[in-house]
Scaffold this motif. Structure first.
Motif, PDB file in Angstrom:
ATOM      1  N   TYR A   4       3.801   7.551   4.811  1.00  0.00           N
ATOM      2  CA  TYR A   4       4.406   7.533   6.404  1.00  0.00           C
ATOM      3  C   TYR A   4       5.043   6.515   6.757  1.00  0.00           C
ATOM      4  O   TYR A   4       5.977   6.377   7.749  1.00  0.00           O
ATOM      5  CB  TYR A   4       3.578   8.409   7.517  1.00  0.00           C
ATOM      6  N   CYS A   5       4.472   5.305   5.955  1.00  0.00           N
ATOM      7  CA  CYS A   5       5.132   3.971   6.729  1.00  0.00           C
ATOM      8  C   CYS A   5       6.094   3.203   6.179  1.00  0.00           C
ATOM      9  O   CYS A   5       6.218   3.260   4.625  1.00  0.00           O
ATOM     10  CB  CYS A   5       3.896   3.110   6.359  1.00  0.00           C
ATOM     11  N   ILE A   6       6.813   2.619   6.913  1.00  0.00           N
ATOM     12  CA  ILE A   6       8.074   1.974   6.553  1.00  0.00           C
ATOM     13  C   ILE A   6       7.863   0.524   6.322  1.00  0.00           C
ATOM     14  O   ILE A   6       8.769  -0.343   5.632  1.00  0.00           O
ATOM     15  CB  ILE A   6       9.357   2.122   7.712  1.00  0.00           C
ATOM     16  N   VAL A   7       6.845   0.065   6.579  1.00  0.00           N
ATOM     17  CA  VAL A   7       6.586  -1.487   6.601  1.00  0.00           C
ATOM     18  C   VAL A   7       6.753  -2.234   5.253  1.00  0.00           C
ATOM     19  O   VAL A   7       7.511  -3.347   4.989  1.00  0.00           O
ATOM     20  CB  VAL A   7       5.009  -2.063   7.186  1.00  0.00           C
ATOM     21  N   PRO A   8       6.514  -1.350   3.968  1.00  0.00           N
ATOM     22  CA  PRO A   8       6.438  -2.070   2.689  1.00  0.00           C
ATOM     23  C   PRO A   8       8.060  -2.246   2.447  1.00  0.00           C
ATOM     24  O   PRO A   8       8.237  -3.101   1.812  1.00  0.00           O
ATOM     25  CB  PRO A   8       5.678  -1.235   1.775  1.00  0.00           C
ATOM     26  N   TYR A   9       8.737  -1.511   3.189  1.00  0.00           N
ATOM     27  CA  TYR A   9      10.153  -1.481   2.866  1.00  0.00           C
ATOM     28  C   TYR A   9      11.052  -2.652   3.748  1.00  0.00           C
ATOM     29  O   TYR A   9      11.761  -3.215   3.282  1.00  0.00           O
ATOM     30  CB  TYR A   9      10.930  -0.174   2.963  1.00  0.00           C
ATOM     31  N   ASN A  69       1.010  -1.066   0.121  1.00  0.00           N
ATOM     32  CA  ASN A  69      -0.070   0.012  -0.095  1.00  0.00           C
ATOM     33  C   ASN A  69       0.862   1.418  -0.117  1.00  0.00           C
ATOM     34  O   ASN A  69       0.291   2.421  -0.432  1.00  0.00           O
ATOM     35  CB  ASN A  69      -1.108  -0.149   1.077  1.00  0.00           C
ATOM     36  N   PHE A  70       1.828   1.209   0.479  1.00  0.00           N
ATOM     37  CA  PHE A  70       2.773   2.237   0.498  1.00  0.00           C
ATOM     38  C   PHE A  70       2.140   3.837   1.095  1.00  0.00           C
ATOM     39  O   PHE A  70       2.071   4.886   0.376  1.00  0.00           O
ATOM     40  CB  PHE A  70       3.698   2.792  -0.830  1.00  0.00           C
ATOM     41  N   CYS A  71       1.621   3.517   2.086  1.00  0.00           N
ATOM     42  CA  CYS A  71       1.137   4.798   2.979  1.00  0.00           C
ATOM     43  C   CYS A  71       2.362   5.741   3.019  1.00  0.00           C
ATOM     44  O   CYS A  71       3.540   5.055   3.320  1.00  0.00           O
ATOM     45  CB  CYS A  71       0.630   4.581   4.083  1.00  0.00           C
TER      46      CYS A  71
HETATM   47 FE1  SF4 Z   1       0.016   1.442   4.993  1.00  0.00          FE
HETATM   48 FE2  SF4 Z   1       1.893   0.684   6.448  1.00  0.00          FE
HETATM   49 FE3  SF4 Z   1      -0.459  -0.397   6.853  1.00  0.00          FE
HETATM   50 FE4  SF4 Z   1       0.678  -1.021   4.670  1.00  0.00          FE
HETATM   51  S1  SF4 Z   1       1.563  -1.523   6.629  1.00  0.00           S
HETATM   52  S2  SF4 Z   1      -1.365  -0.442   4.847  1.00  0.00           S
HETATM   53  S3  SF4 Z   1       1.795   0.848   4.307  1.00  0.00           S
HETATM   54  S4  SF4 Z   1      -0.006   1.705   7.292  1.00  0.00           S
END
Ligand code: SF4
Ligand code: SAH
Ligand code: F3S
Length: 438
Positions: free
Chosen positions: A163-168, A159-161
């Motif tokens: 602010y978010c580092i999780v996708p990386y 999803n690449f919100c």
């Molecule tokens: Fe968005 Fe991060 Fe949740 Fe993925 S993990 S949906 S990028 S907030």
């Protein structure tokens, strides 16, 4: 007997990963140490989500130096999301040379091999790999409890919100096959497990990329058929993908708890756009209406970020407006923190510390008032509680959760895993108190 101890930071994904690390170590003949001071292997499973997670980690690493000095043979391994950030690994390599093993989120399955390399060699072992599309189903899991278990259904996030580092740190979204998930849950049920919590960064998009006719609502319906399982929970649901089909499945499956975690992040349309969340305030509120129309007693929790770059007072008022309208049963509130490598980290930032604090305090005050009112409504009711054991705050009491996910401390004589009826006689914003009915 050689022992291990695992320190877990971050979310349920990390907790589930730590259960896999424990599973692999037990296969190798290690047992869990009673405490951190007396362990032969210390594993730190890290999280990258917020600035203070970084600070806490490096603080901890510093303090482990003393333990390492006293016990030079102890093996210190660090893993998890932070290890997928190159700059963090560089700092450890340069400044914390007493770390024996570094591995990441994609090569968890190799930990026993890396451990053997470290034990048999003289040098530290560092291995980080970038994203891989392989799901390792063979990893043994040592679940923390018998009566409830996490079950990952997807890994990673697409999803690449901004602010978010999780996708990386977690890579692209991958779904496990329904067969593998169903087999895991059946085997848990056979061992006495009563509650499962399905995990994914966005469970609503489960099934994407799989070679079978499946989506999250179908998966819920199949899991609902498994004998022995009595409660099914899931998180997290992304509002952009919450479909009518899924709401129907939550309503119709008797084992699925009527409870949803639906992160709002912000109530302002311009901030939601800048966050790349792909829904509006109006759409979000229409989902809440739909959920409550179909499932009147559903409980709803959320995540909210305060102080995203460019958030104005007016933007923030939209967030408060949604909180007031929805009346969340609980909310995880975060102050925005820039994460290296994300799009938002490059946005100009002008919100002062005092404004941030003021907004955060106003949000918390509003939310706590709502939670106090909602909790109060439970007083005098009888709730079905799944017993987790003794309460951490009051050792004379037992604790457990209602189907709506409220924490209950209660007097009684049930055992871990027992489902009992509890008469609620007291409430605070954060938990209920009561007495077990015979
Ligand atoms: Fe968005 Fe991060 Fe949740 Fe993925 S993990 S949906 S990028 S907030
Ligand atoms: N996949 C889940 C969230 C995973 S991260 C979802 O989409 O909702 C958990 C929560 O951490 C997020 O919902 C968000 O509220 C918070 N968060 C993530 N990155 C953040 C950041 N850079 N600053 C502050 N909070 C953040
Ligand atoms: Fe979870 Fe933190 Fe990683 S929230 S996915 S452990 S960055």
């Amino acid at each position: 007997m050689q022992t291990y101890y695992i320190v877990t930071m971050g979310c349920q994904m990390n907790e589930n990963d730590s259960e896999k690390i424990a599973g692999m170590l037990e296969m190798e003949g290690y047992t869990k140490a009673a405490n951190i001071e007396n362990t032969d292997i210390l594993v730190i499973n890290t999280c990258s989500i917020r600035e203070n997670a970084n600070n806490r980690f490096f603080g901890n690493l510093g303090s482990f130096k003393t333990i390492k000095k006293e016990k030079p043979d102890m093996i210190l391994a660090v893993c998890g999301c932070m290890m997928q950030q190159e700059e963090i690994v560089d700092i450890i390599r340069n400044k914390y040379r007493y770390v024996d093993i570094i591995f990441g989120t994609h090569n968890l399955y190799k930990f026993p091999q890396l451990l053997n390399e470290r034990i048999n060699g003289k040098k530290p072992v560092y291995e980080i790999i970038k994203d891989t599309s392989v799901i390792h189903e063979e990893i043994p899991i040592k679940h923390e409890y018998n009566h409830k278990a996490y079950v990952s259904i997807t890994f990673g996030c697409d999803n690449f919100c901004t602010y978010c580092i999780v996708p990386y740190t977690r890579g692209r979204e991958k779904s496990r096959t329904s067969e593998n998930i169903l087999n895991e849950v059946k085997s848990l049920a056979n061992k006495g497990c009563k509650e499962i919590m399905l995990l994914g960064q966005n469970v609503n998009s489960y099934g994407k990329g799989l070679n079978e006719d499946i989506d999250f609502s179908k998966l819920l319906r199949r899991l609902n058929e498994i004998d022995g399982i009595q409660r099914i929970r899931f998180m997290t649901s992304h509002p952009k993908d919450l479909s009518d089909k899924m709401i129907d499945a939550i309503e119709e499956c008797d084992k699925v708890c009527k409870n949803i975690h639906l992160p709002l992040q912000s109530g302002s349309n311009s901030i939601l756009k800048a966050m790349n969340r792909k829904y509006t305030k109006e759409h979000y509120l229409s989902l809440i209406d739909k959920l409550r129309d179909k499932i009147p007693d559903i409980t709803i929790s959320t995540d909210i970020i305060v102080g995203f770059p460019s958030e104005t007072e007016e933007d923030f008022m939209h967030t408060l407006d949604v909180v007031e309208k929805v009346k969340y049963d609980s909310a995880f509130t975060f102050i925005y923190s820039p994460r290296n490598g994300t799009i938002a980290a490059k946005m100009p930032y002008e919100i002062s510390e005092s404004t941030l604090k003021d907004r955060f305090d106003r949000l918390i005050k509003l939310q706590h008032g709502i939670m106090a009112d909602l909790s109060e409504k439970y007083v005098g009711t009888v709730q079905e509680v799944l017993t987790d054991g003794f309460s951490k705050t009051d050792k004379n009491m037992l604790c457990g959760r209602t189907r709506s996910n409220k924490l209950v401390n209660f007097l009684g004589n049930s055992r871990e895993g027992d489902i009992v009826n509890v008469l609620i006689n007291n409430a605070t914003p954060f938990h209920l108190k009561g007495e077990m009915l015979k």
